[in-house]
Design a protein around this motif. Structure first.
Motif, PDB file in Angstrom:
ATOM      1  N   ALA A  42      79.171  60.155  57.518  1.00  0.00           N
ATOM      2  CA  ALA A  42      78.866  61.131  58.532  1.00  0.00           C
ATOM      3  C   ALA A  42      79.041  62.654  57.824  1.00  0.00           C
ATOM      4  O   ALA A  42      78.230  63.321  58.455  1.00  0.00           O
ATOM      5  CB  ALA A  42      79.856  61.280  59.653  1.00  0.00           C
ATOM      6  N   ASP A  43      79.176  62.588  56.468  1.00  0.00           N
ATOM      7  CA  ASP A  43      79.189  63.898  56.014  1.00  0.00           C
ATOM      8  C   ASP A  43      78.270  63.613  54.801  1.00  0.00           C
ATOM      9  O   ASP A  43      78.215  64.624  53.790  1.00  0.00           O
ATOM     10  CB  ASP A  43      80.635  63.821  55.219  1.00  0.00           C
ATOM     11  CG  ASP A  43      80.698  65.328  54.455  1.00  0.00           C
ATOM     12  OD1 ASP A  43      80.393  66.333  55.258  1.00  0.00           O
ATOM     13  OD2 ASP A  43      81.022  65.327  53.275  1.00  0.00           O
ATOM     14  N   GLY A  44      77.343  62.742  54.931  1.00  0.00           N
ATOM     15  CA  GLY A  44      76.209  62.643  54.240  1.00  0.00           C
ATOM     16  C   GLY A  44      76.266  61.899  52.674  1.00  0.00           C
ATOM     17  O   GLY A  44      75.430  61.840  51.866  1.00  0.00           O
ATOM     18  N   ILE A  45      77.624  61.125  52.645  1.00  0.00           N
ATOM     19  CA  ILE A  45      77.657  60.225  51.510  1.00  0.00           C
ATOM     20  C   ILE A  45      76.813  59.037  51.494  1.00  0.00           C
ATOM     21  O   ILE A  45      76.630  58.518  52.452  1.00  0.00           O
ATOM     22  CB  ILE A  45      79.189  59.989  51.129  1.00  0.00           C
ATOM     23  CG1 ILE A  45      80.085  61.175  51.208  1.00  0.00           C
ATOM     24  CG2 ILE A  45      79.378  58.775  50.018  1.00  0.00           C
ATOM     25  CD1 ILE A  45      79.845  61.763  49.552  1.00  0.00           C
ATOM     26  N   ARG A  46      76.007  58.697  50.477  1.00  0.00           N
ATOM     27  CA  ARG A  46      75.052  57.709  50.642  1.00  0.00           C
ATOM     28  C   ARG A  46      75.247  56.440  49.866  1.00  0.00           C
ATOM     29  O   ARG A  46      74.550  55.256  50.181  1.00  0.00           O
ATOM     30  CB  ARG A  46      73.686  58.182  50.080  1.00  0.00           C
ATOM     31  CG  ARG A  46      73.162  59.580  51.026  1.00  0.00           C
ATOM     32  CD  ARG A  46      73.187  59.135  52.456  1.00  0.00           C
ATOM     33  NE  ARG A  46      71.998  57.936  52.574  1.00  0.00           N
ATOM     34  CZ  ARG A  46      70.855  57.703  52.634  1.00  0.00           C
ATOM     35  NH1 ARG A  46      70.191  59.142  52.365  1.00  0.00           N
ATOM     36  NH2 ARG A  46      70.388  56.822  52.750  1.00  0.00           N
ATOM     37  N   ILE A  47      76.385  56.556  48.967  1.00  0.00           N
ATOM     38  CA  ILE A  47      76.914  55.535  48.266  1.00  0.00           C
ATOM     39  C   ILE A  47      78.057  55.103  48.302  1.00  0.00           C
ATOM     40  O   ILE A  47      79.100  55.990  48.168  1.00  0.00           O
ATOM     41  CB  ILE A  47      76.565  55.689  46.498  1.00  0.00           C
ATOM     42  CG1 ILE A  47      75.100  56.052  46.603  1.00  0.00           C
ATOM     43  CG2 ILE A  47      76.603  54.233  46.020  1.00  0.00           C
ATOM     44  CD1 ILE A  47      74.513  56.519  44.599  1.00  0.00           C
ATOM     45  N   PHE A  48      78.081  53.929  49.080  1.00  0.00           N
ATOM     46  CA  PHE A  48      79.886  53.524  49.254  1.00  0.00           C
ATOM     47  C   PHE A  48      80.566  52.547  48.346  1.00  0.00           C
ATOM     48  O   PHE A  48      79.619  51.639  47.848  1.00  0.00           O
ATOM     49  CB  PHE A  48      79.798  52.850  50.698  1.00  0.00           C
ATOM     50  CG  PHE A  48      81.266  52.392  51.321  1.00  0.00           C
ATOM     51  CD1 PHE A  48      82.206  53.423  51.601  1.00  0.00           C
ATOM     52  CD2 PHE A  48      81.602  51.151  51.151  1.00  0.00           C
ATOM     53  CE1 PHE A  48      83.226  52.905  52.192  1.00  0.00           C
ATOM     54  CE2 PHE A  48      82.897  50.869  51.535  1.00  0.00           C
ATOM     55  CZ  PHE A  48      83.826  51.788  52.190  1.00  0.00           C
TER      56      PHE A  48
END
Length: 354
Positions: free
Chosen positions: A41-47
Motif C-alpha cells: 500500500a505504501d509502494g514497496i515492490r519487493i517483499f
C-alpha cells in the motif's frame, strides 16, 4: 565480473534507493500477508521474508520451512509484489526455484563457507534470477568477492551484495560493526555491482535503522533491505530490529538522496586541496621512514632491539590525546599510528638484515 547486470525488475522504475522489505521470518500466513499488504500500500515492490532461519544456537525459531513458500506465492499473486527469501543449501535453492521466488539471497554464515556457496551456485546454474550475497560474518573482503565469483561462474549475472556489518567482540552501539571501508572497497573493485545496505542487522535496534539508512545513501549505496513486521514487538525472531510498515514509510520520506553529478567548481577546488594534502602527507611519511631507517642503523651499531615497547605505548597515548584535541577520533589515530609503526619496524628490520 565486468559483465554484471543491475538488480532491476521490469515493472519497477529504476531509482535510488531500491527498497526490499518484509519480516525477518515468515511466521504465519496471516502475518506474512498483513505485512505484505501494508508494505504494498505504501509502494514497496519487493517483499522479503526468511523461510529457513539458521540461528546461532539451537532452540530458537528456525523458520517454518518449505510450507512458507506458498505464503510468498500468495503475496505475489494478491499484491503483485516480487518476493525474496534466503537460501543456504541446494535443497533450499531448488525449492525456491520451484515456488517461483523472484530473488534469492545468501546469508552471512553461508557466504563464510565456500563449500555451501558452491553448492547453491551449482543448484542455480542455468537459472536467470537475481541473487544477493551478504557479507561474511568476519571482515574478509576476499571471501565476499569469492562468493560472488562462484555465483558468476555459475552463470548468474544479476548479482548484488548486501552489507550487513561484521561481528565483533566489542559491539559498541551496533549489533554488527559497519566498517564502511569494506563495502567501499568492494565497490571500487566491482564498480558494476549493485550494493544494498541492511541497516536492520547492522544496528540491531530499530532506532538505528533510519540513521544507518541515511549513511548508506550518503555513501552511494543502491538500495536498502529492511526488516519490517506488522507487529514487531511480537515477532518470533529479531524483534528489536524490525519496524512497522508505517515507520518504514516515514523513513523513506525522510531520506535525503544526493545526486552524484552535483559537483560544483567549489567542490572541485576543495578536492584539489585534498590532493595537495595527500601529496604532502606522503612526502612526510617518506621522510619519517628515512628517519626510521637511520634509527635502524643506530640500533644495529649499538646492538639494540628494534621494538621499544615503552616508547611505542607512550607514542600511542600522547598522539591519541593530541588527535582528540584536534577534533579526530582516538581509535582512528591509534589505527593509523599502528600501521605507520608496523611499516617503521619493517624498514628497521630490513636495515638490520643488510
Amino acid at each position: 565480473m565486468n559483465d554484471l547486470l543491475p538488480i532491476e525488475f521490469p515493472e519497477i522504475a529504476a531509482q535510488r534507493p531500491t527498497i526490499i522489505a518484509g519480516p525477518c521470518s515468515a511466521e504465519t500466513e496471516e502475518q506474512v500477508l498483513a505485512t505484505a499488504r501494508a508494505l504494498a500500500a505504501d509502494g514497496i515492490r519487493i517483499f522479503r521474508a526468511g523461510v529457513w532461519k539458521p540461528r546461532t544456537k539451537p532452540g530458537g525459531f528456525e523458520g517454518v520451512g518449505i510450507e512458507a513458500l506458498a505464503w510468498l506465492r500468495r503475496v505475489k499473486r494478491e499484491t503483485g509484489m516480487y518476493v525474496a527469501t534466503e537460501v543456504a543449501t541446494a535443497e533450499h535453492a531448488a525449492a525456491a526455484l520451484d515456488a517461483g521466488i523472484d530473488l534469492l539471497w545468501l546469508g552471512a554464515r553461508t557466504t563464510a563457507n565456500p563449500f555451501a556457496v558452491q553448492e547453491v551456485a551449482d543448484a542455480l546454474r542455468g537459472h536467470d534470477l537475481p541473487v544477493l550475497v551478504k557479507n561474511p560474518v568476519s571482515p574478509d573482503l576476499e571471501l565476499w568477492i569469492g562468493a560472488l565469483e562462484r555465483l558468476r561462474n555459475a552463470g548468474i549475472r544479476r548479482l548484488g551484495a548486501v552489507h550487513r556489518g561484521f561481528s565483533s567482540l566489542d559491539r559498541g552501539i551496533y549489533r554488527n560493526q559497519p566498517q564502511w571501508s569494506i563495502p567501499i572497497e568492494l565497490h571500487r573493485r566491482l564498480p558494476h555491482l549493485t550494493i544494498f545496505c541492511d541497516p536492520s542487522h547492522i544496528g540491531g535496534r530499530r532506532e538505528l535503522i533510519a540513521p544507518l539508512s541515511q549513511q548508506a545513501m550518503d555513501l552511494g549505496f543502491d538500495g536498502l533491505i529492511v526488516e519490517s513486521h506488522c507487529a514487531p514487538e511480537s515477532a518470533w525472531s529479531d524483534k528489536e530490529q524490525q519496524i512497522t510498515p508505517a515507520t518504514l514509510a516515514a523513513l523513506r520520506r525522510s531520506l535525503v538522496i544526493r545526486r552524484s553529478d552535483e559537483a560544483t567548481e567549489s567542490l572541485h577546488a576543495l578536492r584539489r586541496e585534498i590532493d595537495k594534502c595527500d601529496d604532502e602527507l606522503l612526502e612526510l611519511l617518506a621522510r619519517r621512514m628515512r628517519i626510521a631507517r637511520d634509527i635502524g642503523r643506530y640500533k644495529k651499531e649499538h646492538a639494540m632491539p628494534v621494538l621499544q615497547a615503552e616508547r611505542y605505548n607512550d607514542l600511542l597515548d600522547r598522539r591519541a590525546a593530541q588527535a582528540c584535541d584536534l577534533g579526530m577520533e582516538r581509535d582512528f589515530i591509534r589505527t593509523l599510528l599502528q600501521a605507520i609503526h608496523e611499516e617503521s619496524v619493517r624498514q628497521q628490520m630490513h636495515v638490520l638484515g643488510e
